[in-house]
Design a protein around this motif. Structure first.
Motif, short mmCIF file in Angstrom:
data_model
loop_
_atom_site.label_atom_id
_atom_site.label_comp_id
_atom_site.label_asym_id
_atom_site.label_seq_id
_atom_site.Cartn_x
_atom_site.Cartn_y
_atom_site.Cartn_z
N VAL A 160 0.85 -1.20 0.00
CA VAL A 160 0.00 0.00 0.00
C VAL A 160 0.88 1.25 0.00
O VAL A 160 0.64 2.19 -0.76
CB VAL A 160 -0.97 -0.01 1.22
CG1 VAL A 160 -1.64 1.33 1.40
CG2 VAL A 160 -1.99 -1.12 1.07
N ARG A 161 1.90 1.25 0.84
CA ARG A 161 2.80 2.41 0.91
C ARG A 161 3.63 2.58 -0.36
O ARG A 161 4.11 3.67 -0.64
CB ARG A 161 3.72 2.29 2.13
CG ARG A 161 2.99 2.48 3.46
CD ARG A 161 3.95 2.65 4.62
NE ARG A 161 4.90 1.56 4.75
CZ ARG A 161 4.78 0.53 5.59
NH1 ARG A 161 3.72 0.44 6.38
NH2 ARG A 161 5.70 -0.41 5.65
N ALA A 162 3.80 1.49 -1.13
CA ALA A 162 4.63 1.54 -2.34
C ALA A 162 4.05 2.48 -3.40
O ALA A 162 4.78 2.93 -4.28
CB ALA A 162 4.81 0.14 -2.93
N LEU A 182 11.38 -3.43 -0.47
CA LEU A 182 11.34 -4.01 0.89
C LEU A 182 10.33 -5.15 0.96
O LEU A 182 10.59 -6.18 1.61
CB LEU A 182 10.99 -2.92 1.91
CG LEU A 182 12.05 -1.85 2.14
CD1 LEU A 182 11.51 -0.76 3.06
CD2 LEU A 182 13.32 -2.46 2.71
N ALA A 183 9.19 -4.99 0.30
CA ALA A 183 8.19 -6.05 0.27
C ALA A 183 8.74 -7.29 -0.43
O ALA A 183 8.49 -8.42 0.01
CB ALA A 183 6.91 -5.56 -0.42
N SER A 184 9.49 -7.08 -1.48
CA SER A 184 10.10 -8.20 -2.21
C SER A 184 11.09 -8.96 -1.33
O SER A 184 11.15 -10.19 -1.37
CB SER A 184 10.79 -7.67 -3.47
OG SER A 184 11.40 -8.70 -4.17
N TYR A 222 3.96 -14.52 -5.23
CA TYR A 222 3.61 -14.34 -3.82
C TYR A 222 3.11 -12.92 -3.55
O TYR A 222 2.12 -12.72 -2.84
CB TYR A 222 4.81 -14.65 -2.91
CG TYR A 222 4.85 -16.08 -2.42
CD1 TYR A 222 4.47 -16.39 -1.12
CD2 TYR A 222 5.26 -17.11 -3.24
CE1 TYR A 222 4.52 -17.69 -0.66
CE2 TYR A 222 5.31 -18.42 -2.78
CZ TYR A 222 4.94 -18.70 -1.50
OH TYR A 222 4.97 -20.00 -1.03
N LEU A 223 3.81 -11.94 -4.10
CA LEU A 223 3.38 -10.55 -3.90
C LEU A 223 1.98 -10.31 -4.47
O LEU A 223 1.15 -9.67 -3.83
CB LEU A 223 4.38 -9.58 -4.54
CG LEU A 223 5.72 -9.44 -3.81
CD1 LEU A 223 6.71 -8.65 -4.67
CD2 LEU A 223 5.54 -8.79 -2.45
N ASP A 224 1.71 -10.86 -5.65
CA ASP A 224 0.37 -10.73 -6.25
C ASP A 224 -0.68 -11.40 -5.38
O ASP A 224 -1.77 -10.86 -5.15
CB ASP A 224 0.34 -11.33 -7.66
CG ASP A 224 1.14 -10.52 -8.67
OD1 ASP A 224 1.47 -9.35 -8.37
OD2 ASP A 224 1.43 -11.07 -9.75
#
Length: 185
Positions: A47-49, A58-60, A172-174
């Motif tokens: 969301v912050r991205a 960082l999420a990755s 995974y991110l999706d």
């Protein structure tokens, strides 16, 4: 014949297997909770991205931990089943000079995994199997010797922790974004 100073003891082997199953379930529960927490954190980062692109990187990075833990969970499920199988077949193990062929994969996999997962009871299972079938039996399993070892390949891959490639991370991110209700731009 069992010696006074060691040897295979079904009265020790079976409880160690049951304790390993209990520990595996405890570790799986703890890992599931960690995964849920980390997924929420990744969701927040996604969301912050939108405003801060570095959050996507960082999420990755964080999603690698989730992937590793997911792999561990899959391995632990198999290990739990193998512990239960050996528990049920303890009498067959006790009465055999060599490991029965249908139990070889489970025995070798539990021995190999005993040094790679957070289940200390598996070390006791390894000791008992070593007492019964010998040091070479244990060495072959630990080394994953191609001709001698029958370590389950799924468990070996999932506990070996190869780094996740970009495609898996993206998947995974999706998936986390969908679970979190984040609209993809």
């Amino acid at each position: 014949m069992m010696s006074l100073f060691g040897g295979f003891d079904p009265n020790k082997f079976k409880p160690h297997l049951k304790m390993a199953v209990s520990r595996i379930r405890l570790v799986r529960s703890k890992t599931n909770n960690q995964i849920m927490t980390e997924k929420r954190q990744v969701c927040d980062m996604l969301v912050r991205a939108r405003d801060r692109p570095e959050q996507l990187e960082l999420a990755s990075i964080r999603v690698e931990s989730i992937i590793r833990k997911d792999r561990e969970l899959e391995a632990h499920e198999i290990l739990e089943l193998m512990c239960e199988l050996l528990h049920e077949r303890t009498e067959q193990i006790r009465s055999s000079r060599e490991c029965p062929p249908e139990l070889l994969e489970s025995a070798h996999t539990l021995i190999w995994a005993s040094t790679r997962c957070r289940v200390p009871e598996l070390a006791k299972v390894r000791e008992q199997l070593g007492s019964k079938f010998g040091k070479e039996f244990v060495r072959a399993a630990l080394a994953r010797h191609p001709e001698l070892s029958r370590v389950n390949e799924k468990v070996a891959v999932r506990l070996s922790l190869p780094p996740a490639d970009m495609e898996i991370k993206r998947h995974y991110l999706d998936s986390i974004a969908r679970e979190g209700g984040i609209d993809e731009d």
